[in-house]
Design an enzyme around this catalytic site. Sequence first.
Site, PDB file in Angstrom:
ATOM      1  N   ASP A 122       0.805  -1.222   0.000  1.00 35.96           N
ATOM      2  CA  ASP A 122       0.000   0.000   0.000  1.00 35.96           C
ATOM      3  C   ASP A 122       0.837   1.271   0.000  1.00 35.96           C
ATOM      4  O   ASP A 122       0.346   2.348   0.375  1.00 35.96           O
ATOM      5  CB  ASP A 122      -0.957  -0.005   1.193  1.00 35.96           C
ATOM      6  CG  ASP A 122      -2.071  -1.024   1.026  1.00 35.96           C
ATOM      7  OD1 ASP A 122      -2.621  -1.096  -0.093  1.00 35.96           O
ATOM      8  OD2 ASP A 122      -2.375  -1.747   1.984  1.00 35.96           O
ATOM      9  N   ASP A 183      -6.822  -4.274  -4.905  1.00 33.11           N
ATOM     10  CA  ASP A 183      -6.452  -2.943  -4.422  1.00 33.11           C
ATOM     11  C   ASP A 183      -5.143  -2.452  -5.034  1.00 33.11           C
ATOM     12  O   ASP A 183      -4.931  -1.243  -5.199  1.00 33.11           O
ATOM     13  CB  ASP A 183      -6.276  -2.935  -2.902  1.00 33.11           C
ATOM     14  CG  ASP A 183      -7.361  -3.657  -2.131  1.00 33.11           C
ATOM     15  OD1 ASP A 183      -7.825  -4.709  -2.613  1.00 33.11           O
ATOM     16  OD2 ASP A 183      -7.715  -3.203  -1.031  1.00 33.11           O
TER      17      ASP A 183
END
Length: 405
Positions: A122, A183
């Site tokens: 991330d 994601d």
Amino acid sequence: MPSTNPHADHLLETGREPISHPEQFTALDGLTPALLADAKGRALARLQKGLAIFGDRFPAPSSENGEYPAIDNIEWTNGFWTGQLWLAYEMSGNAVFREAAEKQVQSFAERIDQRIVVDHHDLGFLYSLSCVAAWKITGNTLARSAALKAAECLYERYLPSAEIVQAWGNLNDPEEAGRMIIDCNLNLPLLYWASEETGNQRFRNAANKHIEKAMRYLIRPDASTFHTFFMDVKTGAARKGTTHQGFSDSSCWARGQAWGISGFPLVYRYYRNPQLIAQSARLTNYFLNRLPTDLVCYWDLVFTEGDEPRDSSAAAIAVCGMLELLRHLPLLDPDRQTWQAAAGAIMSQLIKHYAANSEDSGSGLLKHGVYHKPKNIGVDEYCIWGDYFYLEALLRFEQVWESYW
């Protein structure tokens, strides 16, 4: 019910599921300049409230009873707060937002230098929205340096044998090895940006390989998506598709579908593979055909009515994705007008029925989000990424926005 084949090694489909009821996107009152102006004013006021609350700290990923706890720069979501400050500065010209965002650049520089909770994929969420944004908007050289270090850290998670960037977990852990999740589509732009900044093609090549695998294995033949898919790190073979936050391995987690709608065209900015646009279009139609009557999705697209929680954050991500998709779509595409209407209609519903007002507690922007329903975390709460994408959508409707991604 979506396909349950966990090893869908199909040739990429290009046909779209027809939109069942396009008239539903024009039946509701539309998105007007007055509505957008009101929403912008409310959002900026609440962000100023947030600045007073958090100071040098950050909101947690999701609120608790409508209030974001204050945390240090340790979560995968911190960039969404700094990204909101940059968006607010661009929307308002108010130097208060710029000064607060630039102050946080130092925190992100220290985080990557000290490797504080960065052993995951991330880093794009963290550094594209904080430091790449700072570099693009103000020319902050510390921000550029920190973002390049973050890209190097992200590249370390690339597994050449599987041709993916592993999402999280120890790279040598047999239970976690080879996990990619949808994601990551939005983390890849950090690698592309680093490649453009440095001229080093290894960043771009890794991102290209990953997005190809994402298209091939995270998208089911019917254009629904797996949240997560495991590759064999020794042979590169496909293993299985599962979920981590969705209702079941065979259902379609709404936020995951929205990540796909948004992420594929964002990557197309750097990697001009027309399949990225074709697949985003397919995912969009699947998403639109499974909305409830008020057009704001449930937390998993297997639900289209009833009492399950909505996920406003997934709706906001999908709106941004449709607006990005429209930038790259042929003018004569048969679904273009429907997508334009759908993006406006969903945004109108978010503004009218989900956006926070001055009388609401806390500082969040978008109510009724869901963080992790299976673990009952952040259910029917503000989610910091929902706030970010809601604000990004407001800016996208206002101007041709230069993306931070």
